[in-house]
Design an enzyme around this catalytic site. Structure first.
Site, PDB file in Angstrom:
ATOM      1  N   HIS A  52       0.814  -1.204   0.000  1.00  0.00           N
ATOM      2  CA  HIS A  52       0.000   0.000   0.000  1.00  0.00           C
ATOM      3  C   HIS A  52       0.853   1.261   0.000  1.00  0.00           C
ATOM      4  CE1 HIS A  52      -3.818   2.093   0.682  1.00  0.00           C
ATOM      5  NE2 HIS A  52      -3.162   2.887   1.522  1.00  0.00           N
ATOM      6  N   LYS A  94      -6.992  13.455  -7.722  1.00  0.00           N
ATOM      7  CA  LYS A  94      -6.380  12.155  -7.435  1.00  0.00           C
ATOM      8  C   LYS A  94      -7.475  11.156  -7.084  1.00  0.00           C
ATOM      9  CE  LYS A  94      -2.691   9.949  -4.738  1.00  0.00           C
ATOM     10  NZ  LYS A  94      -1.847  10.048  -3.525  1.00  0.00           N
ATOM     11  N   GLU A  96      -7.969   7.312  -4.885  1.00  0.00           N
ATOM     12  CA  GLU A  96      -7.365   6.347  -3.974  1.00  0.00           C
ATOM     13  C   GLU A  96      -8.398   5.310  -3.558  1.00  0.00           C
ATOM     14  OE1 GLU A  96      -5.134   7.564  -0.649  1.00  0.00           O
ATOM     15  OE2 GLU A  96      -3.369   8.030  -1.866  1.00  0.00           O
ATOM     16  N   SER A  97      -7.921   4.193  -3.039  1.00  0.00           N
ATOM     17  CA  SER A  97      -8.816   3.098  -2.656  1.00  0.00           C
ATOM     18  C   SER A  97      -8.949   2.991  -1.146  1.00  0.00           C
ATOM     19  CB  SER A  97      -8.282   1.768  -3.203  1.00  0.00           C
ATOM     20  OG  SER A  97      -7.033   1.468  -2.614  1.00  0.00           O
ATOM     21  N   HIS A  98     -10.078   2.454  -0.709  1.00  0.00           N
ATOM     22  CA  HIS A  98     -10.286   2.061   0.685  1.00  0.00           C
ATOM     23  C   HIS A  98     -11.077   0.752   0.674  1.00  0.00           C
ATOM     24  CE1 HIS A  98      -9.987   4.233   4.780  1.00  0.00           C
ATOM     25  NE2 HIS A  98      -8.799   4.142   4.216  1.00  0.00           N
ATOM     26  N   ASN A  99     -10.508  -0.237  -0.021  1.00  0.00           N
ATOM     27  CA  ASN A  99     -11.221  -1.481  -0.283  1.00  0.00           C
ATOM     28  C   ASN A  99     -11.364  -2.368   0.952  1.00  0.00           C
ATOM     29  OD1 ASN A  99     -11.181  -0.568  -2.935  1.00  0.00           O
ATOM     30  ND2 ASN A  99      -9.404  -1.789  -3.492  1.00  0.00           N
ATOM     31  N   ARG A 119      -8.243  15.252   1.865  1.00  0.00           N
ATOM     32  CA  ARG A 119      -7.029  15.809   2.464  1.00  0.00           C
ATOM     33  C   ARG A 119      -5.882  15.855   1.465  1.00  0.00           C
ATOM     34  NH1 ARG A 119      -8.660  12.677   6.573  1.00  0.00           N
ATOM     35  NH2 ARG A 119      -7.008  11.143   6.306  1.00  0.00           N
ATOM     36  N   GLU A 315      -3.717   5.449  12.453  1.00  0.00           N
ATOM     37  CA  GLU A 315      -4.202   6.170  11.278  1.00  0.00           C
ATOM     38  C   GLU A 315      -5.429   6.996  11.629  1.00  0.00           C
ATOM     39  OE1 GLU A 315      -4.533   3.662   7.837  1.00  0.00           O
ATOM     40  OE2 GLU A 315      -2.455   2.976   8.000  1.00  0.00           O
ATOM     41  N   GLY A 554      -1.861   8.336  -8.559  1.00  0.00           N
ATOM     42  CA  GLY A 554      -2.959   7.399  -8.346  1.00  0.00           C
ATOM     43  C   GLY A 554      -2.675   6.498  -7.164  1.00  0.00           C
ATOM     44  N   ASN A 555      -3.129   5.267  -7.275  1.00  0.00           N
ATOM     45  CA  ASN A 555      -3.081   4.351  -6.145  1.00  0.00           C
ATOM     46  C   ASN A 555      -3.014   2.922  -6.661  1.00  0.00           C
ATOM     47  OD1 ASN A 555      -5.269   2.664  -4.176  1.00  0.00           O
ATOM     48  ND2 ASN A 555      -3.604   3.685  -3.139  1.00  0.00           N
TER      49      ASN A 555
END
Length: 778
Positions: A52, A94, A96-99, A119, A315, A554-555
């Protein structure tokens, strides 16, 4: 990797593995430090050497992406990309993932995904102006999927609505491949408010390091490592790895940050996202070529008895790290306190390029910054020399294996029934149940509402002191990826994702300019998984070069796999989501997907119906093949880049001339579904005339392929438009029919005048508009 020390290792193999580290990686840590790490340092390496954070399996593949162009101001490596959109305006964006967090705790997982991407935007000095999302779920027949789906949508709406950012677009697919492992990709867009772009590299030996924002707690512990591991039945026990967000606090944080940036007292800023304090300190140090010393005793906390390991891996949300100019600390502290937020000097920039963490008067951790955030492990794996067996089997399928498609229908279903069945499929059906929960008009810049067009459109407000030249300009944004195409042909599917994203923007009249991507894949440690990743990246890279849309960042989200009832790992479909932005010079010259006026002529740009020689249109990998025949097989449609570029340019030109009144990409479900969607949106019927051809009727109606756009044109422009098409597209276009009245059906008929499809609007609307609600009620 180094030779292991003969000194006894202070951690068991299980403890090392619990940090996401491999035995060889531990040996490398020993070599870097010249000693064994302590518990806090082991945790720091665990999160920073996770996929990650350091992209150890994907970094070699990402190097092939084009990242430069005349509009690119900031590319990969910062919190977000920045592009020049003209008129003195700079767009920041941008994805991003939060899978994995969303799989375990859907509401907070999705909500904090939105908070994190916002953010990233305002850390650059930009004000967020819009959010989009790309979502993938299992089938709605599954109660667990319904729980995850409703929780994710609630989390997205909660955070975005409370923060005050419009959620203006996105996409949703439903497939059993995502059961238990949803994909929640959040994209955000902002406009620069500060004169200088705020970057993350620390500088100025002796400059203060400020901790600002919310307090630190134990929530989100080890989230980066959690996001880099496969989900298992035990993943429910990892709920502490899911963060808890506060959108109202973040609203204060954005205002405080932008005010602070405008003072000129901030040297650098970094969001405390994945890996929290560990990531922000090490990345700021590496990016500036300096070191950072931080005292944990000065960090505001909301829980008692925390130890360095917990501080460093937490986090907790809505936190930032600043480097300020020495002597201006109080100026920054006063700003944050005025907004009700914490701001404390917690450390300083040091010359030695290390991250030194102090706690209760002792050194709790001391690690070379480059070992954490730069010189990290890298795995260059061998790519399969030929497609794996499942792909070769799929490619051997042909349309000839299907039953004969007669004028009456196929497999006992009439073409009317097939059309309605596809319209009621959740992947194709209306997503109003979702976007009606989002505030998509807050800030009053949303020009095109969700569901109204193939891309979102946002008004660009003129800058302070602007002479008015930018007052009618705008930007468009979209996310796209057909995962079934990528599964059956990763290279072609990656290329197709770029092509369709550009096509979506072209359908509203926008010029595509740049990309952010989110690579969602299974395990790269398995040969098939790595082949999918490598081939899809190659397709994305070629697509971005051919469409002149450089990648700004990206991510990467790997290890998206679940375990079935037999204990076997099941990867998701490879899903490289493309987020693309485009520019619009005149918001008076745009259009949506819905038909506008009876009497307008309907045109198909691109591969004409009945073209037997062109592989750009096929039933392979189609929604029709999956839904009606229960088959995932065949070759996905081939991307004809030259035709794509010509078709998209023609569409944009027609919109800018004021000739085109509607434009809609013919994607999932083919031309018949695109016609139905435009009819439903405009509440107008039409009569469509099919050509005389030997092509199968289901391929004519529901075959899928790129480089196809449906447009309508007003009568006074027929001759101008057709003259232009003849000159620029040659034979790659055709007239389909005419828009009819509101009470007329959508009729698609053979050359002899016999209707294959004739469905009234209320019936189509009922099948399409309420399909998701019905599925949730079951």
């Amino acid at each position: 990797m180094s030779t292991p020390s003969s000194t006894p290792i202070p951690f068991s193999p299980e403890e090392i593995a619990s940090e996401g580290l491999k035995p060889g990686e531990y040996d490398e840590i020993f070599q870097r430090l010249g000693r064994h790490p302590n518990r806090a340092e082991l945790g720091m390496f665990g999160v920073m050497w996770s996929e990650h954070c350091c992209y150890k399996n994907s970094r070699p593949l990402l190097k092939q992406f084009p990242t430069e162009g005349p509009r690119i101001l900031v590319g990969p490596g910062e919190n977000a990309g920045v592009v020049d959109v003209g008129h003195g305006q700079r767009l920041v964006f941008k994805i991003e993932s939060h899978n994995h967090p969303s799989a375990v705790e859907p509401f907070q997982g999705a909500a904090t995904g939105v908070g994190g991407i916002l953010r990233d935007i305002f850390t650059m000095g930009a004000r967020p102006i819009a959010a989009l999302n790309a979502l993938r779920f299992g089938t709605l027949e599954d109660p667990n999927t319904r729980r995850i789906f409703t929780g994710v949508v609630s989390g997205i709406s909660h955070y975005g609505n409370c923060f005050g950012v419009p959620t203006v677009g996105g996409e949703i697919y439903f497939d059993a491949a995502y059961a238990g492992n949803p994909l929640v990709n959040a994209m955000a867009i902002g406009l620069m408010e500060t004169e200088d772009i705020v970057k993350s590299g620390a500088s100025g030996i002796g400059n203060p390091v400020l901790y600002v924002g919310s307090t630190t707690g134990r929530d989100g512990m080890g989230g980066a490592s959690f996001a880099s591991a496969e989900l298992t039945d035990e993943s429910e026990a990892d709920r502490p790895a899911v963060q808890v967000g506060d959108p109202f606090l973040e609203k204060s944080l954005v205002e405080a940050c932008l005010e602070a940036f405008k003072t000129g007292a901030v040297v650098a800023a970094q969001d405390m996202g994945a890996a929290g304090i560990t990531c922000s300190t090490s990345e700021m140090a590496v990016n500036g070529g300096v070191g950072i010393e931080l005292d944990l005793d000065k960090v505001p906390v909301r829980e008692t008895g925390m130890v360095p390991y917990e501080y460093l891996l937490s986090e907790s949300q809505e936190r930032m790290l600043f480097v300020g100019h020495k002597g201006r600390e109080q100026e920054l502290i006063d700003i944050f306190e005025r907004w009700g937020l914490h701001a404390v000097v917690a450390g300083e920039v040091i010359q030695e390029p290390i991250v030194r963490i102090l706690f209760q008067g002792d050194v709790a951790a001391e690690v070379p910054a480059s070992a954490l955030a730069d010189n990290t492990p890298l795995y260059e794996r061998e790519v399969l020399a030929e497609p794996p067996a499942y792909v070769q089997t799929a490619w051997a399928w042909s349309e000839g294996r299907l039953p004969n498609a007669s004028a009456a229908g196929i497999d006992g279903k009439s073409w009317n029934q097939v059309l309605l069945a596809l319209l009621s499929t959740p992947t194709i059906a209306s997503k109003q149940w979702v976007y009606h929960q989002y505030d998509h008009q807050v800030q009053n810049n949303t020009v095109m509402l969700p569901g109204g067009a193939d891309a979102a459109i946002l008004r660009l407000r003129p800058l302070e002191g602007d002479d008015g030249t930018s007052s009618n300009s705008g930007v468009a944004a979209t996310t796209d990826c057909n995962p079934r195409y990528v599964y059956l042909n990763p290279y072609g599917g990656g290329l197709a994702a770029v092509a369709e994203a550009a096509r979506n923007l072209s359908c509203v009249g926008a010029e595509p300019i740049a990309v952010t991507d989110n690579l969602n894949f299974g395990s790269p440690e398995k040969p098939v998984g790595y082949w999918q990743l490598a081939e899809a990246c190659r397709g994305l890279a070629d697509g971005c070069r051919l469409f002149d849309t450089p990648v700004t960042g990206g991510n990467v989200s790997l290890y998206n796999e679940t375990v079935d009832s037999e204990g076997k790992p099941q990867p998701i479909y490879p899903t490289p989501v493309v987020g693309m932005v485009g520019v619009i010079d005149d918001l008076d010259l745009i259009c949506g997907q819905s038909w506008q006026n009876p009497g307008d002529r309907i045109y198909l740009l691109g591969t004409p119906l009945g073209d037997l020689a062109d592989e750009t249109v096929t039933l392979g990998a189609s929604e029709y093949l999956k839904v009606i025949h229960g088959q995932v097989a065949g070759r996905p449609p081939k991307v004809n880049v030259d035709l794509e570029l010509k078709v998209q340019a023609a569409c944009r030109h027609g919109i800018r001339q004021g000739w085109i009144t509607s434009a809609h990409d013919a994607a999932e479900g083919g031309v018949a579904i695109a016609l139905a969607e435009s009819a439903i949106g405009g509440e107008l019927g039409a009569t469509i005339h099919l050509p005389d051809t030997q092509q199968r009727q289901d391929t004519l109606l529901f075959g899928e392929g790129g480089a196809r756009i449906l447009v309508t044109v007003s009568p006074q422009y027929f001759s101008l438009w057709e003259e232009y098409l003849t000159q620029h597209l040659a034979a790659q276009w055709m007239t389909l029919g005419t828009v009819a009245q509101a009470n007329d059906p959508l009729t698609i008929q053979t050359p002899s005048g016999n209707p294959l499809i004739s469905v009234d609007l209320p019936t189509m609307v009922d099948s399409w508009r309420y399909a998701i609600e019905r599925a949730l009620d079951n």
